[in-house]
Design an enzyme around this catalytic site. Structure first.
Site, PDB file in Angstrom:
ATOM      1  N   ARG A 129       0.840  -1.199   0.000  1.00 27.36           N
ATOM      2  CA  ARG A 129       0.000   0.000   0.000  1.00 27.36           C
ATOM      3  C   ARG A 129       0.874   1.248   0.000  1.00 27.36           C
ATOM      4  O   ARG A 129       0.482   2.306  -0.520  1.00 27.36           O
ATOM      5  CB  ARG A 129      -0.951   0.021   1.206  1.00 27.36           C
ATOM      6  CG  ARG A 129      -1.747   1.327   1.317  1.00 27.36           C
ATOM      7  CD  ARG A 129      -2.911   1.231   2.306  1.00 27.36           C
ATOM      8  NE  ARG A 129      -2.496   0.798   3.611  1.00 27.36           N
ATOM      9  CZ  ARG A 129      -1.933   1.585   4.535  1.00 27.36           C
ATOM     10  NH1 ARG A 129      -1.675   2.854   4.270  1.00 27.36           N
ATOM     11  NH2 ARG A 129      -1.617   1.105   5.727  1.00 27.36           N
ATOM     12  N   TYR A 180     -11.282  18.652 -17.090  1.00 26.11           N
ATOM     13  CA  TYR A 180     -12.023  17.394 -17.246  1.00 26.11           C
ATOM     14  C   TYR A 180     -13.226  17.389 -16.307  1.00 26.11           C
ATOM     15  O   TYR A 180     -13.174  17.932 -15.200  1.00 26.11           O
ATOM     16  CB  TYR A 180     -11.070  16.233 -16.951  1.00 26.11           C
ATOM     17  CG  TYR A 180     -11.755  14.905 -16.761  1.00 26.11           C
ATOM     18  CD1 TYR A 180     -12.471  14.313 -17.798  1.00 26.11           C
ATOM     19  CD2 TYR A 180     -11.706  14.249 -15.534  1.00 26.11           C
ATOM     20  CE1 TYR A 180     -13.114  13.099 -17.617  1.00 26.11           C
ATOM     21  CE2 TYR A 180     -12.342  13.028 -15.347  1.00 26.11           C
ATOM     22  CZ  TYR A 180     -13.050  12.466 -16.383  1.00 26.11           C
ATOM     23  OH  TYR A 180     -13.692  11.265 -16.200  1.00 26.11           O
ATOM     24  N   ASP A 211      -2.281  19.469 -15.285  1.00 25.43           N
ATOM     25  CA  ASP A 211      -2.680  18.168 -15.828  1.00 25.43           C
ATOM     26  C   ASP A 211      -2.140  18.072 -17.249  1.00 25.43           C
ATOM     27  O   ASP A 211      -2.573  18.802 -18.136  1.00 25.43           O
ATOM     28  CB  ASP A 211      -4.206  18.040 -15.816  1.00 25.43           C
ATOM     29  CG  ASP A 211      -4.704  16.674 -16.285  1.00 25.43           C
ATOM     30  OD1 ASP A 211      -3.969  16.000 -17.047  1.00 25.43           O
ATOM     31  OD2 ASP A 211      -5.823  16.284 -15.913  1.00 25.43           O
ATOM     32  N   LYS A 271      -4.488   6.754 -19.800  1.00 25.40           N
ATOM     33  CA  LYS A 271      -4.676   7.244 -21.158  1.00 25.40           C
ATOM     34  C   LYS A 271      -3.416   7.019 -22.003  1.00 25.40           C
ATOM     35  O   LYS A 271      -3.059   5.884 -22.288  1.00 25.40           O
ATOM     36  CB  LYS A 271      -5.089   8.717 -21.121  1.00 25.40           C
ATOM     37  CG  LYS A 271      -6.232   9.019 -20.163  1.00 25.40           C
ATOM     38  CD  LYS A 271      -7.481   8.190 -20.427  1.00 25.40           C
ATOM     39  CE  LYS A 271      -8.705   8.668 -19.667  1.00 25.40           C
ATOM     40  NZ  LYS A 271      -8.602   8.621 -18.198  1.00 25.40           N
TER      41      LYS A 271
END
Length: 414
Positions: free
Chosen positions: A70, A123, A195, A220
């Protein structure tokens, strides 16, 4: 955040080599085992130590190593290091998705009473964070007209803890002047976040313009094969350490198998992006000639509102474009199912062309009224260009447009 020793390969790729070479080799040398030529997938949840004192030093980040996946994991760390080197950042930390990276970064940096200046054309999921979630924590959010750099700069000068930018934007591929707005942010002491998902480090490096943090939805273009979710934040070591701590406690951890798939995909990043950019330009110019096409949005076109800025800060113009059809959503309903070489899906940046209306892809979370306020018509089609031959894609679009014209002939007279 544990910082592992850099071997000679990684140090070289920080400075000298072309991005295509770095995309293939960077970040991997430390994690090869038993002569392997590929980074292994380490599925182990925990990592054992016979010496409990050494174990403690690793846990306290005084020695390199891993304790629990984690927190950190060898496969995941190799992915982070590759992105770090490609973007030219001091450190990187990963997340289970792009939205986890965006939300984790914002909630790390912002506290009640802080002010963030951003643009309207982020976005859809990001926009929801700004419009719905951050205000619940008494964080002042200023959404600016993306095309009005004077307004954005004026709002930044009023003060901001964070300036958050996206360029090109999703889905209307608008361009923000990174150098100008980051400079304005730093003048008021703001942390500047960009971004860079649409552009990728192949096309632009926001850190070179002064960005403190760069974010990617690795799902992406970085991965490029639509088979792994992931996100990553790259930038200043002091800030990434804080973001890593938020992520390790809140638990949006990148899975080792996803990290491996993203690593594998990134080896061809420069080839894919180059092909997609060249094809997108041809398709955008073709769409400009079509009588059924109302508007075409692509920063490589001279008609784009910020074409000059795009030329200044981008090496290519990217594989994303969007366009709207005459006939509104009825035309879209006819057009999209006729495409042969496109997935109708809510994704982008893949080797296959992926197409869909903004109302079911980038801004599905928004109401029609909210989309209209953001300047997104219901007939807007987001077109993520794949690596197929562009002439085949153009013929495919042409036959779908011909079908719309056959079914809605009145559109040709409007």
């Amino acid at each position: 955040m544990r910082v592992h020793p850099q071997n000679n390969v990684n140090k070289v790729f920080d400075r000298n080599e072309a991005i295509g070479t770095r995309a293939v080799w960077a970040g991997e040398g430390e994690y090869m085992v038993e002569g392997a030529t590929q980074v292994p997938v380490v599925h182990s949840v925990s990592f054992g130590y016979d010496d409990i004192d050494y174990w403690l030093e690793v846990a306290m980040e005084k020695k390199p190593g891993h304790i629990y996946s984690r927190n950190t994991n060898p496969t995941v760390r190799a992915f982070e290091e590759k992105v770090r080197i490609l973007e030219g950042g001091e450190a990187a930390t990963s997340f289970s998705s792009g939205m986890a990276a965006i939300s984790g970064t914002l909630f790390t940096l912002l506290s009640p009473g802080d002010r963030v200046v951003t643009i309207k054309d982020t976005y859809g999921g990001t926009n929801k964070i700004f419009s719905e979630f951050l205000p619940r924590f008494q964080i002042d959010v200023q959404l600016c007209d993306t095309t009005d750099h004077d307004q954005i700069e004026a709002e930044i000068r009023k003060g901001a803890k964070v300036v958050y930018l996206e360029s090109p934007t999703n889905p209307t591929v608008k361009i923000t002047d990174l150098e100008r707005l980051i400079r304005a942010g730093h003048e008021v002491g703001a942390i500047c976040v960009v971004d860079n998902t649409f552009a990728t480090p192949v096309i632009q490096n926001p850190i070179a313009f002064g960005a403190d943090i760069v974010i990617h939805s690795a799902t992406k273009f970085l991965g490029g094969h639509a088979d792994a979710l992931g996100g990553v934040a790259v930038g200043r070591k002091d800030l990434i350490k804080q973001i890593y701590h938020y992520r390790e406690i809140n638990g949006a951890t990148l899975d080792p198998m996803a990290a491996y798939l993203l690593l594998r995909g990134m080896k061809t990043l420069h080839l894919r992006v180059k092909q997609q950019s060249e094809s997108a330009m041809k398709i955008a110019r073709f769409l400009q000639t079509q009588p059924l096409v109302d508007q075409v949005f692509y920063p490589g076109l001279e008609t784009h509102v910020h074409h000059a800025i795009a030329k200044k800060q981008m090496k290519m113009f990217g594989g994303m474009l969007s366009f709207s059809l005459k006939g509104d959503i009825d035309a879209v309903r006819l057009f999209l199912p006729k495409l042969k070489f496109a997935h109708l899906a809510a994704n982008l940046g893949a080797v296959e062309t992926v197409v869909g209306p903004a109302r079911t892809t980038s801004h599905v979370e928004c109401t029609p009224e909210e989309r209209a306020a953001l300047g997104i018509p219901e007939s807007l089609i987001r077109y993520s260009v794949g690596i197929e031959d562009p002439e085949d894609l153009i013929r495919d679009i042409q036959q779908a447009l011909d079908y719309v014209a056959e079914k809605m002939p009145a559109l040709l007279t409007t």
